[in-house]
Design a protein around this motif. Structure first.
Motif, PDB file in Angstrom:
ATOM      1  N   ASN A  89       0.834  -1.293   0.031  1.00 34.01           N
ATOM      2  CA  ASN A  89      -0.261  -0.135   0.287  1.00 34.01           C
ATOM      3  C   ASN A  89       1.155   1.197   0.453  1.00 34.01           C
ATOM      4  O   ASN A  89       0.172   2.251  -0.134  1.00 34.01           O
ATOM      5  N   GLU A 109      -5.019 -11.954  -0.985  1.00 34.02           N
ATOM      6  CA  GLU A 109      -5.085 -10.461  -0.873  1.00 34.02           C
ATOM      7  C   GLU A 109      -3.916  -9.717  -0.961  1.00 34.02           C
ATOM      8  O   GLU A 109      -3.645  -9.135  -2.246  1.00 34.02           O
ATOM      9  N   ASP A 112      -3.094  -9.570  -5.206  1.00 37.37           N
ATOM     10  CA  ASP A 112      -4.410  -9.270  -6.210  1.00 37.37           C
ATOM     11  C   ASP A 112      -3.873  -7.581  -5.502  1.00 37.37           C
ATOM     12  O   ASP A 112      -4.005  -7.015  -6.184  1.00 37.37           O
ATOM     13  N   LEU A 113      -3.144  -7.216  -4.395  1.00 35.07           N
ATOM     14  CA  LEU A 113      -2.935  -6.263  -4.409  1.00 35.07           C
ATOM     15  C   LEU A 113      -1.320  -5.440  -4.718  1.00 35.07           C
ATOM     16  O   LEU A 113      -1.236  -4.195  -5.886  1.00 35.07           O
ATOM     17  N   GLU A 115      -0.622  -6.665  -7.229  1.00 32.45           N
ATOM     18  CA  GLU A 115      -0.017  -6.509  -8.926  1.00 32.45           C
ATOM     19  C   GLU A 115      -1.522  -6.035  -9.374  1.00 32.45           C
ATOM     20  O   GLU A 115      -1.049  -4.977  -9.929  1.00 32.45           O
ATOM     21  N   LYS A 116      -2.496  -5.002  -8.743  1.00 31.16           N
ATOM     22  CA  LYS A 116      -2.642  -3.948  -8.972  1.00 31.16           C
ATOM     23  C   LYS A 116      -2.439  -2.640  -8.832  1.00 31.16           C
ATOM     24  O   LYS A 116      -2.442  -1.220  -9.840  1.00 31.16           O
ATOM     25  N   ASN A 117      -0.717  -3.259  -8.375  1.00 28.82           N
ATOM     26  CA  ASN A 117      -0.274  -1.769  -7.864  1.00 28.82           C
ATOM     27  C   ASN A 117       0.836  -1.601  -8.580  1.00 28.82           C
ATOM     28  O   ASN A 117       1.543  -0.693  -8.517  1.00 28.82           O
ATOM     29  N   LYS A 334      -3.119 -11.613 -16.747  1.00 28.52           N
ATOM     30  CA  LYS A 334      -3.123  -9.906 -16.803  1.00 28.52           C
ATOM     31  C   LYS A 334      -2.443 -10.332 -15.341  1.00 28.52           C
ATOM     32  O   LYS A 334      -2.724  -9.760 -14.543  1.00 28.52           O
ATOM     33  N   THR A 335      -0.969 -11.016 -14.837  1.00 27.39           N
ATOM     34  CA  THR A 335      -0.258 -10.454 -14.207  1.00 27.39           C
ATOM     35  C   THR A 335       1.113 -10.270 -13.782  1.00 27.39           C
ATOM     36  O   THR A 335       1.522 -10.259 -12.985  1.00 27.39           O
ATOM     37  N   LYS A 387       1.929   4.737 -12.721  1.00 27.54           N
ATOM     38  CA  LYS A 387       1.325   4.154 -13.456  1.00 27.54           C
ATOM     39  C   LYS A 387       1.598   2.433 -13.696  1.00 27.54           C
ATOM     40  O   LYS A 387       2.793   1.877 -14.084  1.00 27.54           O
ATOM     41  N   ALA A 388       0.844   1.352 -13.315  1.00 25.20           N
ATOM     42  CA  ALA A 388       1.084  -0.037 -13.223  1.00 25.20           C
ATOM     43  C   ALA A 388       1.063  -0.518 -14.923  1.00 25.20           C
ATOM     44  O   ALA A 388       0.372  -0.076 -15.808  1.00 25.20           O
TER      45      ALA A 388
END
Length: 494
Positions: A89, A109, A112-113, A115-117, A334-335, A387-388
């Motif tokens: 985070n 979890e 996912d975080l 990859e999101k970031n 998408k990883t 920007k990821a």
């Protein structure tokens, strides 16, 4: 060249024996610039021992607000999830100790975080970066002993890690810190068996709490999708230590001795001997991590996530008294974390590349059952990307230590992770399963952390230059990824 700035959370045994030595092996391309431990004076003493001059922080939050690009989490099992989330985070890449979490839901979890970031998350599955075990997987994949039939792995010690390897580290044997023989040793050896035989179909186990409040004796039977079987026998209470790794096929067997790999062919009078010191070194965990931060990575978390799933299956099978299927994560397309994302996340990472290191001799497996917590730990991650990077349509297997689709381990330094599980004969990839439900929010870690985790028995191969990833996430072999746990309060030590 820029320097990858890494923060170390947890300054106990595993940091001393594994993380700092491997970080130092990266030379001028990576540096530990901040350290934190809940026990006063511990970080300072460790820094002095390794001749470091980092900033000493009073909390994980203070460390995250320093100029670090990545964080190594070397604290007790309980805190991996919380602290990894907190670091992700904050936009930091993470190399987390094994096991990456206390459940597959927590692990998912974390993934996912990350990859999101657009951040690298790698798990320090140290033996995945062992030239010795990579060689074993390659031999099985080559067909030298024919169709795989059965394997046997024995790791037995006369005491638990808090008595032997890391005196006083009581968290290893305490339920509240998620310690146990399963998460200490099975997390390594079940993974290595899968590396040789491919995806696990079912797990049947019996565990015993003979002298501790957590499992200290384990027997597990694995059935693989290619029809082979394997037994895993672990103990912290045997009267003498035991160490065996045997693989049987239709045409022969591969046996691991104290100094060499013996290949016994059916009908041959003498076995073929491959001595450990003749096996070519491979990049260690920190080298792979640093390369992924600098140039991009692909499912670095995969090996750690699968190892955790096997551990949870062992525990679940014992509780239900029946065979269970491990809850593997279905790898999506998408990883991948492309180099642009990693570069944007931290300017320092743009220029940082793992230093060349001379290959080291492959270490023979420890005679005692308690393998060090991490034999090879990757360097820390860079600051979050603004920007990821857009994920590739299909995530290709990484060049990391993760085994290839047909049991052939990666030839190059592991950087990327394998996307899709191999077919029946694939040695390492696990069969996809339903996605795990996201974990609940994590509670802040206790003010005082338990002692740090143990280090891996064998020395790790020194890092080498990592190959630059393809523009479109070219397939390369996967490497383990690590966990992150958001700890609003002070970080816990291993």
């Amino acid at each position: 060249m820029g320097v990858l700035k890494v923060g170390l959370v947890g300054c106990g045994k595993i940091a001393d024996a594994n993380h700092l030595p491997e970080m130092l092996s990266l030379g001028k391309n990576a540096e530990v610039t901040a350290m934190f431990d809940t026990k006063e004076g511990k970080a300072e003493a460790l820094a002095e021992k390794h001749k470091l001059k980092p900033k000493f922080c009073n909390s994980l939050d203070e460390l995250l607000h320093s100029d670090v690009d990545a964080v190594i989490i070397a604290t007790p099992n309980l805190y991996h999830y919380e602290q990894t989330l907190q670091c992700l985070n904050a936009g930091k890449h993470v190399l987390v100790e094994k096991p990456m979490a206390s459940s597959v839901e927590e692990a998912d979890e974390m993934i996912d975080l990350a990859e999101k970031n657009g951040l690298i998350l790698q798990v320090n599955q140290s033996l995945r970066f062992s030239a010795l075990y990579k060689k074993l997987a390659e031999l099985v994949a080559s067909g030298i002993i024919g169709k795989p039939l059965h394997a046997r792995c024995l790791r037995a010690a006369t005491s638990s890690p808090d008595v032997g390897w890391s005196p006083g580290a009581k968290w290893f044997v305490q339920k509240k810190f998620k310690g146990s023989l399963v998460t200490d040793i099975a997390v390594h050896m079940a993974d290595l068996l899968q590396w040789c035989f491919g995806p696990v179909d079912t797990v049947m186990s019996q565990t015993t709490n003979l002298s501790h409040e957590v499992p200290d004796n384990v027997v597990a039977l694995f059935r693989y999708k290619n029809g082979a079987t394997a037994t895993l026998e672990l103990s912290w209470t045997f009267p003498i230590g035991g160490n065996k790794f045997e693989i049987y096929g239709q045409d022969g067997a591969i046996l691991l001795t104290d100094e060499a790999i013996e290949i016994h062919k059916k009908g041959a009078k003498k076995p073929k001997i491959i001595r450990f010191n003749s096996i070519k070194a491979i990049p260690n965990s920190h080298a792979v991590f640093a390369a992924s931060v600098a140039k991009g990575g692909n499912e670095n978390w995969k090996v750690g996530r699968e190892a955790l799933a096997l551990c949870m299956a062992i525990i679940e099978s014992n509780q239900q008294q029946k065979a269970v299927e491990p809850k593997m994560r279905k790898t999506a397309s998408k990883t991948s974390v492309k180099s642009p994302a990693a570069k944007k996340a931290t300017p320092a990472a743009k220029k940082s590349t793992p230093a060349k290191a001379a290959p080291v001799k492959a270490a023979a497996p420890a005679k005692k059952a308690a393998p060090a917590k991490k034999a090879a730990a990757p360097a820390k991650k860079a600051a979050p990307a603004k920007k990821a990077a857009a994920p590739a349509k299909k995530a290709a297997p990484a060049k990391a230590a993760a085994p290839a689709k047909k049991a052939a381990p990666a030839k190059a330094a592991p950087v990327k992770k394998a996307a899709a599980p191999a077919k029946k004969t694939a040695p390492v990839k696990a069969a996809p399963v339903k996605k795990a439900a996201p974990a609940k929010k994590v509670a802040a870690p206790a003010k005082k952390a338990a002692p740090v985790k143990a280090a891996a028995p064998a020395k790790k191969a020194a890092p080498v230059k990592a190959a630059a990833p393809a523009k479109k996430a070219a397939p390369a072999k996967a490497a383990p990824a690590k966990k992150a746990a958001p700890a609003k309060k002070a970080a816990k030590k291993k």
